[in-house]
Design a protein around this motif. Sequence first.
Motif, PDB file in Angstrom:
ATOM      1  N   UNK A 331       0.836  -1.198   0.000  1.00  0.00           N
ATOM      2  CA  UNK A 331       0.000   0.000   0.000  1.00  0.00           C
ATOM      3  C   UNK A 331       0.874   1.253   0.000  1.00  0.00           C
ATOM      4  N   UNK A 332       1.990   1.175   0.722  1.00  0.00           N
ATOM      5  CA  UNK A 332       2.889   2.329   0.762  1.00  0.00           C
ATOM      6  C   UNK A 332       3.492   2.603  -0.614  1.00  0.00           C
ATOM      7  N   UNK A 333       3.789   1.543  -1.366  1.00  0.00           N
ATOM      8  CA  UNK A 333       4.328   1.718  -2.712  1.00  0.00           C
ATOM      9  C   UNK A 333       3.352   2.479  -3.615  1.00  0.00           C
ATOM     10  N   UNK A 334       2.066   2.255  -3.397  1.00  0.00           N
ATOM     11  CA  UNK A 334       1.044   2.839  -4.272  1.00  0.00           C
ATOM     12  C   UNK A 334       0.492   4.157  -3.744  1.00  0.00           C
ATOM     13  N   UNK A 335       0.940   4.587  -2.588  1.00  0.00           N
ATOM     14  CA  UNK A 335       0.285   5.695  -1.913  1.00  0.00           C
ATOM     15  C   UNK A 335       0.184   6.941  -2.761  1.00  0.00           C
ATOM     16  N   UNK A 336       1.232   7.266  -3.503  1.00  0.00           N
ATOM     17  CA  UNK A 336       1.203   8.468  -4.319  1.00  0.00           C
ATOM     18  C   UNK A 336       0.175   8.371  -5.437  1.00  0.00           C
ATOM     19  N   UNK A 337      -0.208   7.149  -5.824  1.00  0.00           N
ATOM     20  CA  UNK A 337      -1.179   6.974  -6.906  1.00  0.00           C
ATOM     21  C   UNK A 337      -2.613   7.176  -6.437  1.00  0.00           C
TER      22      UNK A 337
END
Length: 747
Positions: A331-337
């Motif tokens: 989830x952290x990897x995708x947070x900016x998306x």
Amino acid sequence: MRRFRSGVVSVVLVNYKGTDDTLTSISALRDTDWPSDRLEIIVVENGSGEEYAIPLRESSLDFRLIETGENLGFTGGCNRGVEDATGEYVAFLNNDARPDRSWIRAAVETFEADAAVGAVASKVLDWEGVNVDFTEAAVTWYGMGYKPHAGTPDTGEWAVERDVLFGTGAAMFIRAELFNELGGFDDRYFMFYDDVDLGWRLNLLGWKVRYQPASIAYHKHHASMKGFGPFRETYLLERNALFTLYKNLGDSELDRVLPGAIALAVRRAVARGELDSTQLDLRRTGDDANKDTPVDKMTMAGVFAIDQFVEQLPSLNQSRQSIQRSRRRSDRDLRELFGKVDEPAYPIADYLDGYARILNALDPAAFHRRRRILLIADAAETGAASDRDLLIARRLTADHDVRLVGLDFAPEPSGAYATARVSASAPDELSAHEEWAQVCIVPIGIIDRFPALTSSTKPLVLNITDDYLRVDALRDLDEEILARLVGDTDFVIVDSEERRRWWTAVLLASGRTSRSVLSGDPAASRVGVIPHPTSHGSVDSTLRMATAATISWDGAPHNPTLAALVREAVALAGPDRVSLTTDDAVPTAHAMIVDAADEIGSVVGATDRLLRAIESRVPLIAIGSGPLARLVRTEQIGVAVDSAETLAQALESTFDPAQRASWGANLTGLQAGLEDSAGLSSLTQFCLRPTRAGRSTDSPVLPTRQEAATSTRLGSESSPAPSAARSIYRRYVPSAARQRISRWRSR
């Protein structure tokens, strides 16, 4: 296995009582600058009835017609169309949309330019090409996808391609093989948010959804919903948002978010119907003989949506388990998306009031919120921030706004985080930084030197290293000084497991944390371990090439047999190609020999060598068959050997460029994992949701920083520690210990 025609694009349009729009769209597709022999158009007639199907059957336009005989919805219709598709790429175009001439070509070129792109999201404008329909994707914390700039004039601002969480189903492309791997659109949705779900799942698998502004389509927008009551659309939106949230969000975030999402859905439903939810309160009088009360269908849309979420939980749970098992991005990897997740979306006064109440009580959007982190570095004699402080700053920057402040020195400028200098002789200089911060990370020995820290109400992370408190001095710590050190600390980061165990016991014994620390969870114990990096500079992760290898090895003076084996192997490999040096030269070495046979008796030494290898990207050659050797073999970060011959072969293998590149990549991956397990992950999670450490009623209460001067000693008769905590406390902090630490006293 199903074969797809290379370079062919299959465009799927779903028709439901919109035949004129569909024929217009087909005509525009045939006018695009894409070769007709590489364009396949499939129209799914979704049970509209004969008056809509006949014109499609009789049309002279070039397309394939599939008649379902029933309304399968957007999801079912698209999935049915893909079943007959033969193209390498599948495109979805709403039947009330028309493509720009370069719509297909721009998307295919995007796929060909980057093999990691799994889907292309088109830029979508209104039918006249004036206002934006889709240029950017976002999703709220409660699961509703939205288009942030929909309805605003197209100023040309969104002209740069970028990665997004999802593309709009009105105009998007996906690799056909990937679409099948994902199982297509989730047919439980029927329509709405199916594209959000598909893009989210695609991103979780490690693929990219690329917004391509040169791939343009024009859309009438929701023409398919004309003739239906708005409550039907509301029902689908409410239900499908919960579907999407439940399937795709990670365990820890779902646990935090789902209660608030369901509560908010109820509040929306009540507010839409302008109902008074206190009307059944016993303090309200009324006619209880009448069991009926009028309820708007817009209210029931939300209630029914939640009930259908419950109804679908068994199948949703199966989907969730499959998605979570196969996910490759966090989830952290995708947070900016995710975009702006804190978006209430509906301007209804009662609803907005409930939204604020839920955010204040449950803080469900905390995961997506960046915090302001003050990290204070005391360079002591070095005049520069330690590698460990820089590591912490870099990692926290991924999730937070970080300011690294040096005491009596200016940290090197960084593009990732801000830096500043304050003087230890002018303590008021720190006030502005403390006021800016939401969380303060502070070296253990400086709190009393700065009034801004002494009186601060911000969550405090105490940074304890050997510079301030040696491991061998822990058990000699005066209890009064211990009280002053811990104060009302909210989280502790230390640089070794031994120190973590000790500080966990201190916090437990002093009532600063609960017995949940015994689970061994660093986040629960409020103590995280972040060891000192051992590298002495940046090293190319692919590992350096060399015509002669320098092998780092300490000579193993305690093991003459091993020493003889190493020297024999070097002789076999050729002393002109291989030379030995001490392990101090690891960062410049070609490989590192470690004794893995006696690891149980030398865990610290084995750990130190492993960390050195990881930080320096130097492969390990492990001699023996213990746990370290098994790790080397399993993680493929070097070679495990057991004889002079196999050691010589291992030395020779370090000259293979492909092998060295593979080891380097694996060492990089292992470093990320070890950093998380070492405490950076728990520190990051604490900073995402910083909470003050609790004080149990049956435990001694440590003084606040303001009360430190008149603090009572730990374990006093007036505040006895619980028996379990007391035994741990006695083990690690003998009551007879009274010696103050010279470092603390001098400061």
